[in-house]
Design an enzyme around this catalytic site. Structure first.
Site, PDB file in Angstrom:
ATOM      1  N   GLY A 133      46.496 -10.720 -44.310  1.00 53.18           N
ATOM      2  CA  GLY A 133      47.191 -11.455 -45.363  1.00 53.18           C
ATOM      3  C   GLY A 133      48.577 -11.933 -44.980  1.00 53.18           C
ATOM      4  O   GLY A 133      49.438 -12.107 -45.848  1.00 53.18           O
ATOM      5  N   SER A 134      48.795 -12.212 -43.691  1.00 49.88           N
ATOM      6  CA  SER A 134      50.124 -12.719 -43.312  1.00 49.88           C
ATOM      7  C   SER A 134      50.350 -14.120 -43.904  1.00 49.88           C
ATOM      8  O   SER A 134      51.479 -14.461 -44.276  1.00 49.88           O
ATOM      9  CB  SER A 134      50.302 -12.733 -41.794  1.00 49.88           C
ATOM     10  OG  SER A 134      49.453 -13.668 -41.191  1.00 49.88           O
ATOM     11  N   ASN A 135      49.286 -14.903 -44.021  1.00 44.19           N
ATOM     12  CA  ASN A 135      49.442 -16.234 -44.642  1.00 44.19           C
ATOM     13  C   ASN A 135      49.717 -16.119 -46.135  1.00 44.19           C
ATOM     14  O   ASN A 135      50.443 -16.932 -46.699  1.00 44.19           O
ATOM     15  CB  ASN A 135      48.192 -17.083 -44.394  1.00 44.19           C
ATOM     16  CG  ASN A 135      48.204 -17.696 -43.009  1.00 44.19           C
ATOM     17  OD1 ASN A 135      48.959 -18.629 -42.764  1.00 44.19           O
ATOM     18  ND2 ASN A 135      47.416 -17.151 -42.108  1.00 44.19           N
ATOM     19  N   MET A 143      36.781 -14.484 -45.157  1.00 46.74           N
ATOM     20  CA  MET A 143      35.694 -14.673 -44.193  1.00 46.74           C
ATOM     21  C   MET A 143      34.320 -14.750 -44.869  1.00 46.74           C
ATOM     22  O   MET A 143      33.383 -14.082 -44.453  1.00 46.74           O
ATOM     23  CB  MET A 143      35.741 -13.558 -43.137  1.00 46.74           C
ATOM     24  CG  MET A 143      37.016 -13.576 -42.326  1.00 46.74           C
ATOM     25  SD  MET A 143      37.343 -15.212 -41.605  1.00 46.74           S
ATOM     26  CE  MET A 143      38.795 -14.886 -40.637  1.00 46.74           C
ATOM     27  N   ARG A 144      34.260 -15.561 -45.935  1.00 43.92           N
ATOM     28  CA  ARG A 144      32.977 -15.762 -46.630  1.00 43.92           C
ATOM     29  C   ARG A 144      32.825 -17.229 -46.987  1.00 43.92           C
ATOM     30  O   ARG A 144      33.831 -17.920 -47.195  1.00 43.92           O
ATOM     31  CB  ARG A 144      32.932 -14.972 -47.938  1.00 43.92           C
ATOM     32  CG  ARG A 144      33.055 -13.542 -47.709  1.00 43.92           C
ATOM     33  CD  ARG A 144      32.542 -12.660 -48.803  1.00 43.92           C
ATOM     34  NE  ARG A 144      32.214 -11.437 -48.112  1.00 43.92           N
ATOM     35  CZ  ARG A 144      31.005 -11.063 -47.777  1.00 43.92           C
ATOM     36  NH1 ARG A 144      29.970 -11.751 -48.147  1.00 43.92           N
ATOM     37  NH2 ARG A 144      30.811  -9.968 -47.092  1.00 43.92           N
ATOM     38  N   ILE A 158      32.051 -20.224 -49.450  1.00 47.24           N
ATOM     39  CA  ILE A 158      32.223 -20.456 -50.891  1.00 47.24           C
ATOM     40  C   ILE A 158      30.972 -21.176 -51.407  1.00 47.24           C
ATOM     41  O   ILE A 158      30.576 -22.213 -50.876  1.00 47.24           O
ATOM     42  CB  ILE A 158      33.479 -21.316 -51.162  1.00 47.24           C
ATOM     43  CG1 ILE A 158      34.747 -20.613 -50.651  1.00 47.24           C
ATOM     44  CG2 ILE A 158      33.609 -21.681 -52.641  1.00 47.24           C
ATOM     45  CD1 ILE A 158      35.199 -19.415 -51.431  1.00 47.24           C
ATOM     46  N   ASN A 173      41.468 -24.481 -47.247  1.00 49.95           N
ATOM     47  CA  ASN A 173      41.326 -23.414 -46.250  1.00 49.95           C
ATOM     48  C   ASN A 173      42.214 -23.706 -45.049  1.00 49.95           C
ATOM     49  O   ASN A 173      42.551 -24.861 -44.777  1.00 49.95           O
ATOM     50  CB  ASN A 173      39.859 -23.350 -45.793  1.00 49.95           C
ATOM     51  CG  ASN A 173      39.612 -22.230 -44.800  1.00 49.95           C
ATOM     52  OD1 ASN A 173      40.113 -21.109 -44.968  1.00 49.95           O
ATOM     53  ND2 ASN A 173      38.839 -22.500 -43.758  1.00 49.95           N
ATOM     54  N   HIS A 182      42.268 -22.978 -40.879  1.00 45.31           N
ATOM     55  CA  HIS A 182      41.369 -22.574 -39.793  1.00 45.31           C
ATOM     56  C   HIS A 182      42.132 -22.655 -38.466  1.00 45.31           C
ATOM     57  O   HIS A 182      42.803 -23.656 -38.194  1.00 45.31           O
ATOM     58  CB  HIS A 182      40.153 -23.505 -39.772  1.00 45.31           C
ATOM     59  CG  HIS A 182      39.112 -23.063 -38.795  1.00 45.31           C
ATOM     60  ND1 HIS A 182      38.262 -21.994 -39.031  1.00 45.31           N
ATOM     61  CD2 HIS A 182      38.793 -23.527 -37.564  1.00 45.31           C
ATOM     62  CE1 HIS A 182      37.465 -21.836 -37.989  1.00 45.31           C
ATOM     63  NE2 HIS A 182      37.762 -22.749 -37.086  1.00 45.31           N
TER      64      HIS A 182
HETATM   65  C1  GAR Z   1      44.294 -16.912 -39.924  1.00 38.64           C
HETATM   66  O1  GAR Z   1      44.605 -17.127 -38.581  1.00 38.64           O
HETATM   67  C2  GAR Z   1      43.350 -17.998 -40.428  1.00 38.64           C
HETATM   68  O2  GAR Z   1      43.540 -19.223 -39.811  1.00 38.64           O
HETATM   69  C3  GAR Z   1      42.011 -17.396 -40.076  1.00 38.64           C
HETATM   70  O3  GAR Z   1      42.141 -16.040 -40.358  1.00 38.64           O
HETATM   71  C4  GAR Z   1      43.480 -15.633 -40.102  1.00 38.64           C
HETATM   72  C5  GAR Z   1      43.966 -14.791 -41.260  1.00 38.64           C
HETATM   73  O4  GAR Z   1      45.189 -14.209 -40.970  1.00 38.64           O
HETATM   74  N1  GAR Z   1      40.969 -18.013 -40.833  1.00 38.64           N
HETATM   75  C6  GAR Z   1      39.758 -18.267 -40.353  1.00 38.64           C
HETATM   76  O5  GAR Z   1      39.414 -17.981 -39.226  1.00 38.64           O
HETATM   77  C7  GAR Z   1      38.828 -18.957 -41.335  1.00 38.64           C
HETATM   78  N2  GAR Z   1      37.652 -19.427 -40.684  1.00 38.64           N
HETATM   79  P1  GAR Z   1      46.032 -13.489 -42.110  1.00 38.64           P
HETATM   80  O6  GAR Z   1      45.085 -12.523 -42.820  1.00 38.64           O
HETATM   81  O7  GAR Z   1      47.106 -12.742 -41.373  1.00 38.64           O
HETATM   82  O8  GAR Z   1      46.573 -14.543 -43.029  1.00 38.64           O
END
Ligand code: GAR
Length: 195
Positions: free
Chosen positions: A12-14, A90-91, A93, A107, A109
């Site tokens: 969840g850093s984003n 990671m699911r 929708i 999203n 990516h």
């Molecule tokens: C992020 O790098 C995002 O781009 C990726 O998961 C990570 C989540 O990081 N998403 C995917 O790969 C989607 N297909 P976070 O939990 O630290 O935000």
């Protein structure tokens, strides 16, 4: 003030980067709800710490996606959510959510789509030995990482030697690009709306 639900499965850093950005200018939007398919994840812990409502569920307790998505939908309605931000969710929708939030689910990516769709985009880029990779922000549609692209940023990884270094660079870009795109999208999208 728009109400955002962040969907996440892991660190969840984003989510934290978006929350920080929205706290600077509190008039645009707030994260009202965090939805997670991993009840014990760090993102859930951090959402609780920040007093943000959480709906977490264990997908194994449901036979089909439609069943847990109906529960998610109830929470989205209950929390009067306007916009959904996927941040490491990671699911796939399904129609249950897509039909109610058309063009309102985005999203992030970790690749320059359409390259390296799906799971472990960073690993795919490393295996392919690409010199340039990047980050893509896109709308969600029925496919996997196929929705209309909103923003992209390239990263030169030719001088980076480990996966860890590449991940750090990607995250650095993500934490700036995602909040910026979300804020401008919300300002634009709702510019003429009165509610
Ligand atoms: C992020 O790098 C995002 O781009 C990726 O998961 C990570 C989540 O990081 N998403 C995917 O790969 C989607 N297909 P976070 O939990 O630290 O935000």
């Amino acid at each position: 003030m728009k109400r955002i639900a962040v969907f996440a499965s892991g660190t969840g850093s984003n989510f934290l980067a978006l929350n920080d950005a929205l706290n600077i200018d509190k008039s645009v939007a707030e994260i009202t709800l965090v939805v997670s398919d991993k009840p014990k994840s760090l993102v859930v812990k951090n959402a609780h710490k920040l007093n943000i409502n959480v709906f977490s569920f264990n997908p194994k307790e449901y036979k089909k996606r439609v069943e847990y998505e109906k529960n998610i939908l109830l929470k989205l309605i209950e929390n009067e959510i306007d916009f959904i931000v996927l941040a490491g969710y990671m699911r796939i929708i399904g129609k249950t959510l897509l039909s109610k939030f058309e063009k309102k689910i985005i999203n992030i990516h970790p690749s320059l789509l359409p390259s390296f769709k799906g799971i472990d985009a960073i690993g795919q880029a490393i295996d392919y030995k690409v010199k340039i990779t990047g980050v893509t922000i896109h709308y969600i549609d029925e496919g996997v990482d196929t929705g209309e692209i909103i923003a992209q940023q390239a990263i030169d990884i030719s001088s980076l030697n480990s996966r860890e270094e590449i991940e750090t660079e990607i995250h650095k870009i993500e934490h700036q690009l995602y909040p910026k795109a979300i804020i401008s999208l919300l300002e634009e999208k709702y510019e003429k709306s009165t509610d």
